[in-house]
Design a protein around this motif. Structure first.
Motif, PDB file in Angstrom:
ATOM      1  N   LYS A 160       0.786  -1.240  -0.013  1.00 19.64           N
ATOM      2  CA  LYS A 160       0.065  -0.050   0.028  1.00 19.64           C
ATOM      3  C   LYS A 160       0.662   1.270  -0.208  1.00 19.64           C
ATOM      4  O   LYS A 160       1.832   1.341   0.800  1.00 19.64           O
ATOM      5  CB  LYS A 160      -1.201   0.092   1.113  1.00 19.64           C
ATOM      6  N   ASP A 161       0.570   2.063  -0.837  1.00 20.45           N
ATOM      7  CA  ASP A 161       1.215   3.478  -0.734  1.00 20.45           C
ATOM      8  C   ASP A 161       1.275   4.198   0.594  1.00 20.45           C
ATOM      9  O   ASP A 161      -0.007   4.162   1.223  1.00 20.45           O
ATOM     10  CB  ASP A 161       0.588   4.475  -1.978  1.00 20.45           C
ATOM     11  N   ILE A 162       2.150   4.943   0.890  1.00 16.29           N
ATOM     12  CA  ILE A 162       2.169   5.788   2.206  1.00 16.29           C
ATOM     13  C   ILE A 162       2.679   7.109   1.647  1.00 16.29           C
ATOM     14  O   ILE A 162       3.410   7.193   0.587  1.00 16.29           O
ATOM     15  CB  ILE A 162       2.993   4.978   3.190  1.00 16.29           C
ATOM     16  N   ASN A 163       2.642   8.152   2.397  1.00 16.34           N
ATOM     17  CA  ASN A 163       2.908   9.337   2.076  1.00 16.34           C
ATOM     18  C   ASN A 163       4.211   9.909   2.418  1.00 16.34           C
ATOM     19  O   ASN A 163       4.656  11.160   2.154  1.00 16.34           O
ATOM     20  CB  ASN A 163       1.712  10.446   2.792  1.00 16.34           C
ATOM     21  N   TYR A 164       4.803   9.272   3.045  1.00 13.33           N
ATOM     22  CA  TYR A 164       6.444   9.602   3.642  1.00 13.33           C
ATOM     23  C   TYR A 164       7.104   9.845   2.593  1.00 13.33           C
ATOM     24  O   TYR A 164       7.362   9.448   1.383  1.00 13.33           O
ATOM     25  CB  TYR A 164       6.881   8.419   4.436  1.00 13.33           C
ATOM     26  N   ARG A 165       7.806  10.967   2.663  1.00  8.29           N
ATOM     27  CA  ARG A 165       8.918  11.648   1.784  1.00  8.29           C
ATOM     28  C   ARG A 165      10.045  12.128   2.758  1.00  8.29           C
ATOM     29  O   ARG A 165       9.887  12.797   3.623  1.00  8.29           O
ATOM     30  CB  ARG A 165       8.407  12.635   0.651  1.00  8.29           C
ATOM     31  N   SER A 166      11.387  11.782   2.476  1.00  5.53           N
ATOM     32  CA  SER A 166      12.562  12.188   3.290  1.00  5.53           C
ATOM     33  C   SER A 166      12.740  13.719   2.880  1.00  5.53           C
ATOM     34  O   SER A 166      12.161  14.225   1.960  1.00  5.53           O
ATOM     35  CB  SER A 166      13.670  11.442   2.905  1.00  5.53           C
ATOM     36  N   ALA A 167      13.487  14.296   3.729  1.00  9.56           N
ATOM     37  CA  ALA A 167      13.807  15.757   3.622  1.00  9.56           C
ATOM     38  C   ALA A 167      14.388  16.205   2.004  1.00  9.56           C
ATOM     39  O   ALA A 167      14.131  16.752   1.501  1.00  9.56           O
ATOM     40  CB  ALA A 167      14.839  16.442   4.608  1.00  9.56           C
ATOM     41  N   GLU A 168      15.328  14.862   1.915  1.00 12.44           N
ATOM     42  CA  GLU A 168      15.825  15.111   0.481  1.00 12.44           C
ATOM     43  C   GLU A 168      14.885  14.886  -0.864  1.00 12.44           C
ATOM     44  O   GLU A 168      15.006  15.874  -1.635  1.00 12.44           O
ATOM     45  CB  GLU A 168      17.082  14.017   0.383  1.00 12.44           C
ATOM     46  N   GLU A 169      14.248  14.113  -0.550  1.00 15.71           N
ATOM     47  CA  GLU A 169      13.053  13.947  -1.561  1.00 15.71           C
ATOM     48  C   GLU A 169      12.067  15.310  -1.740  1.00 15.71           C
ATOM     49  O   GLU A 169      11.710  15.587  -2.932  1.00 15.71           O
ATOM     50  CB  GLU A 169      12.263  12.557  -1.406  1.00 15.71           C
ATOM     51  N   ILE A 170      11.795  15.880  -0.592  1.00 17.94           N
ATOM     52  CA  ILE A 170      10.825  17.006  -0.433  1.00 17.94           C
ATOM     53  C   ILE A 170      11.887  18.098  -1.318  1.00 17.94           C
ATOM     54  O   ILE A 170      11.366  18.867  -2.261  1.00 17.94           O
ATOM     55  CB  ILE A 170      10.534  17.548   0.899  1.00 17.94           C
ATOM     56  N   ARG A 171      13.317  18.225  -1.030  1.00 20.21           N
ATOM     57  CA  ARG A 171      13.937  19.330  -1.403  1.00 20.21           C
ATOM     58  C   ARG A 171      13.958  19.195  -3.077  1.00 20.21           C
ATOM     59  O   ARG A 171      14.039  20.156  -3.886  1.00 20.21           O
ATOM     60  CB  ARG A 171      15.280  19.309  -0.631  1.00 20.21           C
ATOM     61  N   LYS A 172      14.286  17.896  -3.386  1.00 20.81           N
ATOM     62  CA  LYS A 172      14.421  17.750  -4.803  1.00 20.81           C
ATOM     63  C   LYS A 172      12.912  17.233  -5.653  1.00 20.81           C
ATOM     64  O   LYS A 172      13.147  17.247  -6.930  1.00 20.81           O
ATOM     65  CB  LYS A 172      15.186  16.351  -4.924  1.00 20.81           C
ATOM     66  N   LYS A 173      11.955  17.682  -4.873  1.00 20.34           N
ATOM     67  CA  LYS A 173      10.608  17.789  -5.462  1.00 20.34           C
ATOM     68  C   LYS A 173      10.233  16.312  -6.056  1.00 20.34           C
ATOM     69  O   LYS A 173       9.652  16.174  -7.341  1.00 20.34           O
ATOM     70  CB  LYS A 173      10.416  18.685  -6.437  1.00 20.34           C
ATOM     71  N   ARG A 174      10.845  15.035  -5.274  1.00 15.67           N
ATOM     72  CA  ARG A 174      10.570  13.956  -5.919  1.00 15.67           C
ATOM     73  C   ARG A 174       8.940  13.320  -5.424  1.00 15.67           C
ATOM     74  O   ARG A 174       8.548  13.685  -4.419  1.00 15.67           O
ATOM     75  CB  ARG A 174      11.574  12.771  -5.580  1.00 15.67           C
ATOM     76  N   GLU A 175       8.344  12.781  -6.333  1.00 17.37           N
ATOM     77  CA  GLU A 175       7.300  12.206  -6.022  1.00 17.37           C
ATOM     78  C   GLU A 175       7.298  11.130  -5.089  1.00 17.37           C
ATOM     79  O   GLU A 175       8.212  10.428  -4.783  1.00 17.37           O
ATOM     80  CB  GLU A 175       6.419  11.698  -7.050  1.00 17.37           C
ATOM     81  N   ARG A 176       6.307  10.714  -4.133  1.00 15.59           N
ATOM     82  CA  ARG A 176       6.220   9.638  -2.928  1.00 15.59           C
ATOM     83  C   ARG A 176       6.592   8.406  -3.888  1.00 15.59           C
ATOM     84  O   ARG A 176       5.838   8.244  -4.741  1.00 15.59           O
ATOM     85  CB  ARG A 176       5.051   9.829  -2.198  1.00 15.59           C
ATOM     86  N   SER A 177       7.422   7.775  -3.050  1.00 11.24           N
ATOM     87  CA  SER A 177       7.801   6.479  -3.802  1.00 11.24           C
ATOM     88  C   SER A 177       7.555   5.324  -2.589  1.00 11.24           C
ATOM     89  O   SER A 177       8.320   4.261  -2.939  1.00 11.24           O
ATOM     90  CB  SER A 177       9.028   6.417  -4.318  1.00 11.24           C
TER      91      SER A 177
END
Length: 618
Positions: free
Chosen positions: A299-316
């Protein structure tokens, strides 16, 4: 400083013209900057404001005398012997004021003269000999409960005063690889890892958010980290308010024995989050992951690391909920002379906990890409290797097999999927063929980017998404250890006697306690992202400047590098203004009197020169 120099020159202008000319010809200003007294003064003021000095004396059963009292006594010509709290505080102040340059105890006495401890702190430098300092360390280290009570008391003090939360903690251990011979220190033993001839193990409990170290233990080399949990829980229990406590730890801690220990605690509920050590039960873990794929339970979850947020990556991230069972086998001690345990005496304990399995899609893609690259490189290496067969030391099947095994070690990501086959032809030449286990290679994609956490939180208490968020903050305690080893040189120990080693490591933790608190305090008041390193740099920059006026023998002092952060700490924590303390040094020299003395000496010289001239002419 400019006003003071102006007043001095006004005195000079009142001299007779000829004396003015002579003095101005000789006058020389020498500027000596960045004396360390400023940083040590500020550090001691911080330790006083946080109650560190008083707390040490209280726990050690000594009467505490304030720095203000010591200064008053020194001004009256009475030298007071500093308490253990003051002596240990000076060692801590040195650690705060000197990044990566921690003084040995025998260096403190001469350094104290440069710190002007007599004028600024009321402490005669001659009283700061290494014997007195070492006795203070011994007194502290001889009672482990004293160090525990000091840290606990400081934690509760700042928590009460500044409303720091103490209900979530991070637990970790670290190996200290030491240089030197520690013949008298029984705890220093060979242990785990490389270069382990001199080793200690340390255990640290830090409060979430503030990173305050609330517990620190020094353990013998080779100690298994997982065995330190009961002490860590006791430390949490001493400082946490009533209610559940959560601890977040490394993968070494969630053993069956530790989880059973948690379940048997009656005085408080303990919740934990820790990674599953999948390498120990890899086969069982892969069955769990296969089940998630085959039953389409990711199941997909919403967590994104600080680096992923900074690099504007979609949740994975995806997650899958399951259970995990751990086993503890209890074997009674064998009586003397008995070689086998009685039947039924071995008890098997099983404990089942919640297991949250995660898959990081972005990382999975990277792992697949890296494996593909390594496969291509392995193919090239095998082709090159096959060309070298039957030459030099590759002339038998056995020699080639050994060389082939060694070659595959350079390709760990694909080594499990390639099979090498060596044979001899009719001419006894060695031949190599290799095949790939394509089914296993493709199946490996299921396990890319996959990891798991164990917890005793119920799903309705903490979701898989929230669990990941909480664990990701665990690097706070790892940063604590990094800073202790970097900023405060934790692995460098100058002591040999066991209790002094423990005490010396402990005062480094005290120094870090101050840095962690100041970092938290600055961030809470809008200073943005701060680090303990930045705090230490700001404190160490605070110095004093001395301008020496020759030949008058006048020294004038001023604060150097008074930066906005230290000014903020002074105003917020009610610290004395160092400018006022430095004025004590300026008040020690009567400039007008020094000019008068120079004038008298000059006039005497003029009279002597005149008499000499008259005698020569007569």
């Amino acid at each position: 400083m400019a006003m003071e120099l102006g007043a001095i020159f006004e005195y000079i202008l009142q001299l007779p013209k000829q004396a003015q000319t002579a003095l101005m010809r000789e006058l020389k200003l020498t500027d000596a900057r960045h004396m360390p007294a400023g940083a040590v003064l500020v550090a001691m003021q911080l330790l006083t404001a946080l109650g560190v000095l008083r707390r040490i004396d209280l726990v050690l059963g000594e009467e505490h005398t304030s720095l203000e009292y010591l200064k008053q006594e020194m001004a009256a010509g009475r030298k007071q012997i500093p308490s253990s709290g003051i002596l240990i505080g000076l060692l801590v102040a040195d650690m705060l004021a000197y990044p990566k340059r921690i003084a040995r105890v025998y260096e403190v006495q001469p350094l104290a003269k440069a710190w002007h401890t007599d004028k600024l702190l009321g402490i005669d430098p001659d009283l700061l000999n290494d014997d007195r300092l070492l006795r203070a360390l011994s007194k502290l280290g001889e009672c482990p409960s004293a160090m525990r009570d000091i840290l606990q008391g400081l934690t509760l003090d700042v928590s009460d005063q500044f409303k720091i939360r103490l209900s979530r903690f991070y637990v970790d251990g670290s190996i200290l690889q030491l240089d030197g011979v520690f013949a008298k220190a029984s705890k220093v033993r060979p242990g785990r890892g490389q270069d382990s001839l001199s080793q200690l193990v340390t255990s640290l409990v830090a409060a979430s958010g503030s990173k305050l170290p609330v517990s620190f233990d020094v353990l013998p080399g080779g100690t298994n980290d997982s065995t330190t949990l009961p002490k860590a829980l006791a430390a949490m229990d001493r400082v946490a308010p009533p209610g559940p406590v959560e601890w977040i730890a490394d993968r070494i801690f969630p053993t069956a024995k530790n989880i059973l220990f948690l379940q048997n605690q009656k005085q408080r509920e303990y919740r934990f989050i820790a990674p599953l050590k999948t390498s120990i039960s890899e086969k069982r873990f892969r069955i769990l992951v296969d089940q998630a794929w085959e039953q389409e339970q990711w199941k997909d979850i919403n967590y994104r690391s600080a680096e992923e947020i900074r690099k504007k990556r979609e949740r994975s991230y995806q997650a899958y909920e399951a259970e995990w069972t751990l086993t503890e086998i209890e074997k009674p001690e064998l009586p003397p002379g008995q070689t086998r345990r009685p039947k039924g005496s071995v008890i098997r304990h099983e404990v089942t906990v919640r297991c949250a399995v995660y898959r990081h899609g972005y990382k999975a893609g990277q792992e697949l890409q890296n494996r593909e690259k390594q496969r291509k490189a392995c193919e090239v290496a095998l082709v090159e290797f096959s060309r070298k067969l039957n030459k030099r030391n590759l002339q038998t099947v056995q020699e080639c097999q050994q060389a082939g095994k060694q070659l595959l070690k350079d390709f760990p990501k694909v080594k499990p999927f390639v099979n090498l086959a060596f044979s001899e032809n009719a001419h006894q030449a060695v031949l190599l063929t290799w095949t790939w286990d394509e089914e296993a290679y493709v199946r490996q994609k299921r396990y890319d980017g996959v990891f798991a956490f164990l917890t005793n939180h119920a799903p309705e208490e903490v979701s898989a998404n929230e669990m990941l968020c909480r664990y990701r903050d665990r690097n706070q305690v790892e940063m604590d250890f990094r800073d202790l080893k970097g900023l405060l040189d934790l692995e460098r120990i100058f002591m040999q006697i066991p209790e002094r080693i423990d005490a010396y490591l402990f005062i480094k933790v005290l120094a870090y306690f101050v840095l962690a608190f100041l970092r938290w305090f600055a961030q809470e008041h809008g200073y943005g992202k701060m680090t303990e390193s930045k705090i230490q740099d700001q404190i160490s920059e605070m110095g004093i400047s001395r301008i020496s006026i020759e030949p008058l023998g006048i020294d004038k002092w001023s604060v150097a590098n008074d930066n906005p952060l230290t000014i903020f700490f002074r105003s917020s924590l009610g610290l004395p203004d160092p400018h006022e303390a430095i004025n004590i040094l300026n008040g020690l020299t009567d400039a007008k009197r020094q000019i008068t003395l120079w004038l008298q000496a000059w006039e005497q010289s003029q009279r002597s020169d005149s008499a000499t001239s008259q005698n020569e002419s007569g």
